[in-house]
Design an enzyme around this catalytic site. Structure first.
Site, mmCIF file in Angstrom:
data_model
loop_
_atom_site.group_PDB
_atom_site.id
_atom_site.type_symbol
_atom_site.label_atom_id
_atom_site.label_comp_id
_atom_site.label_asym_id
_atom_site.label_seq_id
_atom_site.Cartn_x
_atom_site.Cartn_y
_atom_site.Cartn_z
ATOM 1 N N SER A 1 31.188 6.699 -7.760
ATOM 2 C CA SER A 1 31.124 5.760 -6.870
ATOM 3 C C SER A 1 29.760 5.885 -6.285
ATOM 4 O O SER A 1 29.270 6.889 -5.889
ATOM 5 C CB SER A 1 32.483 5.962 -5.744
ATOM 6 O OG SER A 1 33.482 6.239 -6.413
ATOM 7 N N GLU B 1 26.935 6.393 -14.228
ATOM 8 C CA GLU B 1 26.139 6.447 -13.020
ATOM 9 C C GLU B 1 24.711 5.873 -13.163
ATOM 10 O O GLU B 1 24.400 5.188 -12.138
ATOM 11 C CB GLU B 1 25.931 7.974 -12.640
ATOM 12 C CG GLU B 1 27.269 8.554 -12.294
ATOM 13 C CD GLU B 1 26.906 9.920 -11.743
ATOM 14 O OE1 GLU B 1 25.990 10.172 -11.328
ATOM 15 O OE2 GLU B 1 27.895 10.865 -12.154
ATOM 16 N N ASN C 1 24.403 6.788 -1.541
ATOM 17 C CA ASN C 1 24.710 8.102 -2.351
ATOM 18 C C ASN C 1 25.447 7.520 -3.561
ATOM 19 O O ASN C 1 26.316 6.935 -3.621
ATOM 20 C CB ASN C 1 25.363 9.034 -1.551
ATOM 21 C CG ASN C 1 25.686 10.539 -2.199
ATOM 22 O OD1 ASN C 1 25.052 11.099 -3.031
ATOM 23 N ND2 ASN C 1 27.040 10.814 -2.103
ATOM 24 N N HIS D 1 28.427 9.359 -6.221
ATOM 25 C CA HIS D 1 29.361 10.760 -6.175
ATOM 26 C C HIS D 1 30.156 10.607 -7.266
ATOM 27 O O HIS D 1 30.718 9.541 -7.734
ATOM 28 C CB HIS D 1 30.269 10.465 -4.855
ATOM 29 C CG HIS D 1 31.296 11.762 -5.068
ATOM 30 N ND1 HIS D 1 31.107 13.186 -4.598
ATOM 31 C CD2 HIS D 1 32.528 11.958 -5.246
ATOM 32 C CE1 HIS D 1 31.765 13.968 -4.873
ATOM 33 N NE2 HIS D 1 32.901 13.244 -5.139
ATOM 34 N N MET E 1 22.575 17.904 -3.012
ATOM 35 C CA MET E 1 23.451 18.858 -3.054
ATOM 36 C C MET E 1 23.436 19.451 -1.468
ATOM 37 O O MET E 1 23.436 20.611 -1.438
ATOM 38 C CB MET E 1 23.570 19.628 -4.188
ATOM 39 C CG MET E 1 23.821 19.122 -5.533
ATOM 40 S SD MET E 1 25.148 17.719 -5.616
ATOM 41 C CE MET E 1 26.288 18.748 -5.815
ATOM 42 N N LEU F 1 31.985 13.745 4.912
ATOM 43 C CA LEU F 1 31.528 13.963 3.503
ATOM 44 C C LEU F 1 32.327 12.922 2.575
ATOM 45 O O LEU F 1 33.400 12.948 2.399
ATOM 46 C CB LEU F 1 31.916 15.386 3.279
ATOM 47 C CG LEU F 1 31.598 15.841 1.808
ATOM 48 C CD1 LEU F 1 30.070 15.933 1.679
ATOM 49 C CD2 LEU F 1 32.338 17.112 1.523
ATOM 50 N N ASP F 2 31.116 12.203 1.700
ATOM 51 C CA ASP F 2 31.799 11.350 0.682
ATOM 52 C C ASP F 2 32.701 10.419 1.043
ATOM 53 O O ASP F 2 33.772 10.025 0.461
ATOM 54 C CB ASP F 2 32.342 12.392 -0.454
ATOM 55 C CG ASP F 2 31.279 13.262 -1.049
ATOM 56 O OD1 ASP F 2 30.110 12.993 -1.053
ATOM 57 O OD2 ASP F 2 31.780 14.286 -1.742
ATOM 58 N N LEU G 1 23.973 16.511 5.535
ATOM 59 C CA LEU G 1 23.181 16.086 6.164
ATOM 60 C C LEU G 1 23.694 16.151 7.637
ATOM 61 O O LEU G 1 24.706 15.947 7.677
ATOM 62 C CB LEU G 1 22.761 14.586 5.678
ATOM 63 C CG LEU G 1 21.883 14.299 4.549
ATOM 64 C CD1 LEU G 1 21.943 13.139 3.987
ATOM 65 C CD2 LEU G 1 20.557 14.925 4.490
HETATM 66 C C1 GAR Z 1 25.292 13.417 -10.700
HETATM 67 O O1 GAR Z 1 26.529 13.334 -11.223
HETATM 68 C C2 GAR Z 1 25.936 12.954 -9.184
HETATM 69 O O2 GAR Z 1 26.901 11.937 -8.987
HETATM 70 C C3 GAR Z 1 26.265 14.150 -8.571
HETATM 71 O O3 GAR Z 1 25.331 15.036 -8.973
HETATM 72 C C4 GAR Z 1 24.703 14.792 -10.074
HETATM 73 C C5 GAR Z 1 23.143 14.693 -10.332
HETATM 74 O O4 GAR Z 1 22.830 14.324 -11.484
HETATM 75 N N1 GAR Z 1 26.308 14.131 -7.047
HETATM 76 C C6 GAR Z 1 27.126 14.606 -6.364
HETATM 77 O O5 GAR Z 1 27.922 15.497 -6.879
HETATM 78 C C7 GAR Z 1 26.904 14.566 -4.603
HETATM 79 N N2 GAR Z 1 28.218 14.982 -4.001
HETATM 80 P P1 GAR Z 1 21.256 14.075 -11.753
HETATM 81 O O6 GAR Z 1 20.562 15.288 -11.069
HETATM 82 O O7 GAR Z 1 21.151 14.193 -13.417
HETATM 83 O O8 GAR Z 1 20.983 12.721 -11.298
#
Ligand code: GAR
Length: 223
Positions: free
Chosen positions: A140, A178, A111, A113, A94, A148-149, A97
């Site tokens: 995604s 995911e 990444n 998201h 989070m 960003l994203d 970069l």
């Molecule tokens: C996940 O849902 C991932 O998609 C999100 O953080 C979570 C991490 O969970 N990422 C973002 O929001 C990046 N912009 P995890 O630590 O259990 O893998």
């Protein structure tokens, strides 16, 4: 498991359930690479323990100690460059970069998201999908560029939004997906099937005009 010389570095900030899915995929041979290191910007990230438990280098670069953004990313680069990794995997990392970091690993940072990009870039994606009255939501996997994203999307997982969903139930339904699509995309990259050319994604040398779609346990490709 076959012998591999490829390696990945995984960057995390939190619970690391995506990291766990990647560890499991490496262990069962579906990702043919070694996880050279897991790096967290937070010393208390529970995901670090997941790495330690299976003997993966778990490294902390504490954002409270290195508060300058350029210096933080330089420390990150110094650490990553010890491993000569083929792919940098952001798994719930989070932080935004710097351009220097992104340029250095051009087309080699991926990444996940929690939204159907380009919808809901940034934070609180599940809440915003509910507030917008969406009937479909998802996640995604994309290559990282300076916006960003915003980098080219490889694969999306789509789930229905149910009438009684809360932010938590919706997040859990997306997270489960995911854990399927992220290891899948990483395996494609490691197997040399996935490339980025300009802003295009190539899978098996063909341009993906739209991201691959994972829905109801099925993978589809559309023109
Ligand atoms: C996940 O849902 C991932 O998609 C999100 O953080 C979570 C991490 O969970 N990422 C973002 O929001 C990046 N912009 P995890 O630590 O259990 O893998």
């Amino acid at each position: 498991m076959s012998v591999t010389s490829k390696s990945i570095v995984v960057l995390i900030s939190g619970s690391g359930t995506n990291l766990q899915a990647i560890i499991d995929a490496v262990n069962n041979g579906s990702i043919n690479a070694k996880i050279a290191a897991v790096i967290s910007n937070r010393p208390d990230a529970p995901g670090l323990e997941r790495a330690r438990k299976v003997g993966i280098n778990a490294v902390v670069i504490d954002q409270k100690t290195i508060t300058d953004r350029d210096q933080f990313d330089e420390a990150l680069i110094d650490e990553i460059d010890k491993y000569g990794a083929n792919l940098i995997v952001l798994a719930g990392f989070m932080r935004i970069l710097t351009e220097k970091f992104i340029d250095r690993y051009e087309h080699r940072i991926i990444n996940i998201h929690p939204s159907l990009l380009p919808e809901f870039k940034g934070l609180n994606t599940h809440r915003r999908a509910l507030e917008a009255g969406k009937t479909r939501h998802g996640a995604s996997v994309h290559f990282v560029n300076i916006e960003l994203d915003d980098g080219p999307v490889v694969i999306q997982a789509e789930v229905p939004v149910l009438p009684d969903d809360t932010e938590q139930t919706l997040a859990a339904r997306v997270l489960e997906q995911e854990h399927i699509i992220y290891p899948m995309a990483i395996a494609w990259y490691i197997d040399g099937r996935l490339e980025v050319n300009d802003n295009n994604i190539l899978l098996d040398k063909s341009i993906l005009r739209r991201p691959a779609l994972w829905q109801a346990n099925q993978l589809t490709f559309s023109e």
